[in-house]
Design a protein around this motif. Structure first.
Motif, PDB file in Angstrom:
ATOM      1  N   GLN A  55     -13.899  51.683  12.706  1.00 39.43           N
ATOM      2  CA  GLN A  55     -14.903  51.640  11.633  1.00 39.43           C
ATOM      3  C   GLN A  55     -14.777  50.363  10.805  1.00 39.43           C
ATOM      4  O   GLN A  55     -15.781  49.722  10.481  1.00 39.43           O
ATOM      5  CB  GLN A  55     -14.765  52.865  10.725  1.00 39.43           C
ATOM      6  N   LYS A  56     -13.540  49.981  10.459  1.00 39.56           N
ATOM      7  CA  LYS A  56     -13.307  48.768   9.660  1.00 39.56           C
ATOM      8  C   LYS A  56     -13.775  47.524  10.420  1.00 39.56           C
ATOM      9  O   LYS A  56     -14.380  46.620   9.842  1.00 39.56           O
ATOM     10  CB  LYS A  56     -11.821  48.630   9.300  1.00 39.56           C
ATOM     11  N   SER A  58     -12.060  41.232   5.389  1.00 43.69           N
ATOM     12  CA  SER A  58     -13.408  41.808   5.425  1.00 43.69           C
ATOM     13  C   SER A  58     -14.334  41.059   4.477  1.00 43.69           C
ATOM     14  O   SER A  58     -15.503  40.810   4.806  1.00 43.69           O
ATOM     15  CB  SER A  58     -13.366  43.293   5.045  1.00 43.69           C
ATOM     16  N   GLU A 108     -17.610  47.491  10.530  1.00 45.34           N
ATOM     17  CA  GLU A 108     -18.156  47.079   9.220  1.00 45.34           C
ATOM     18  C   GLU A 108     -18.069  45.558   9.061  1.00 45.34           C
ATOM     19  O   GLU A 108     -19.014  44.916   8.604  1.00 45.34           O
ATOM     20  CB  GLU A 108     -17.382  47.752   8.080  1.00 45.34           C
TER      21      GLU A 108
END
Length: 237
Positions: free
Chosen positions: A208-209, A182, A212
């Motif tokens: 969600q990850k 990320s 993002e």
């Protein structure tokens, strides 16, 4: 090497180069030119804009471009003599590739990278990590490779951060993998985003990850865009 065309170069050099304040998009080697006179990178957009305005010397320090490999090597060695960490790292890379008339020598390359790393070169830390992983110029050592990737990642190297994430993913440590990936995705590393997408498709990363990481990646890429860079990409890629 690029021949120096001197007529009008000084005057044109006063023109504003539009992209200097923008981050260079990844991968840097593809999207920028390395200037051996001052050890700086100029993005392809600025390089193209400078040439359109008749600037055929270095946009940063106004030094005429060397005419051949010997001239380039002399410039690099002059900066190495002044203990410039990026020059020392660059000389190591030239030894690793056998460029500028140098005989390929991985052991010498790693020695130079270690010296450069001690003086603060982040790229040298990454190169040492890769050398330990491949066993080139040093004895293969995955633990040392990971240690140097950690050091480089902590200093902002996106590729080392990506590699750490991939290593964790291979070990099925998905939580740690996504943390690393990320960070590098949000630095504009496309491979990191693709790795997170694969883990999401495989059911080991939440939507969600991935969302993002995707937004962070898109924001990073957007920050690097300019008219000049778009023009270069249309013309040459």
């Amino acid at each position: 090497g690029r021949a120096a065309v001197r007529s009008g170069a000084r005057e044109a050099g006063k023109a504003h180069l539009p992209d200097r304040t923008l981050p260079i998009p990844l991968p840097m080697n593809k999207n920028s030119v390395f200037e051996s006179c001052c050890m700086k990178r100029i993005c392809n957009g600025c390089d193209h804009a400078a040439k359109k305005r008749g600037m055929y010397d270095c946009p940063f320090c106004r030094t005429p471009y060397p005419k051949d490999d010997a001239g380039s090597l002399a410039m690099v060695r002059a900066r190495v003599a002044k203990k410039d960490p990026e020059a020392i790292a660059h000389l190591g890379t030239e030894y690793s590739n056998g460029n500028l008339g140098l005989q390929q020598n991985m052991r010498r390359a790693v020695e130079l990278w270690k010296e450069a790393a001690e003086l603060g070169s982040v790229g040298a830390l990454h190169n040492i990590a890769v050398s330990y992983y491949k066993g080139e110029g040093v004895e293969r050592d995955e633990v040392k490779s990971a240690e140097f990737h950690e050091k480089a990642a902590m200093k902002g190297d996106a590729q080392s951060r990506h590699n750490l994430g991939c290593n964790e993913g291979e070990g099925r440590n998905y939580h740690r993998a996504v943390k690393h990936l990320s960070i590098s995705a949000k630095m504009g590393h496309k491979g990191s985003l693709e790795s997170i997408k694969k883990m999401f498709m495989g059911g080991v990363v939440t939507k969600q990850k991935y969302a993002e990481a995707l937004k962070g990646y898109q924001d990073a890429v957007e920050e690097t865009k300019s008219h000049e860079r778009d023009e270069v990409n249309r013309l040459f890629y």
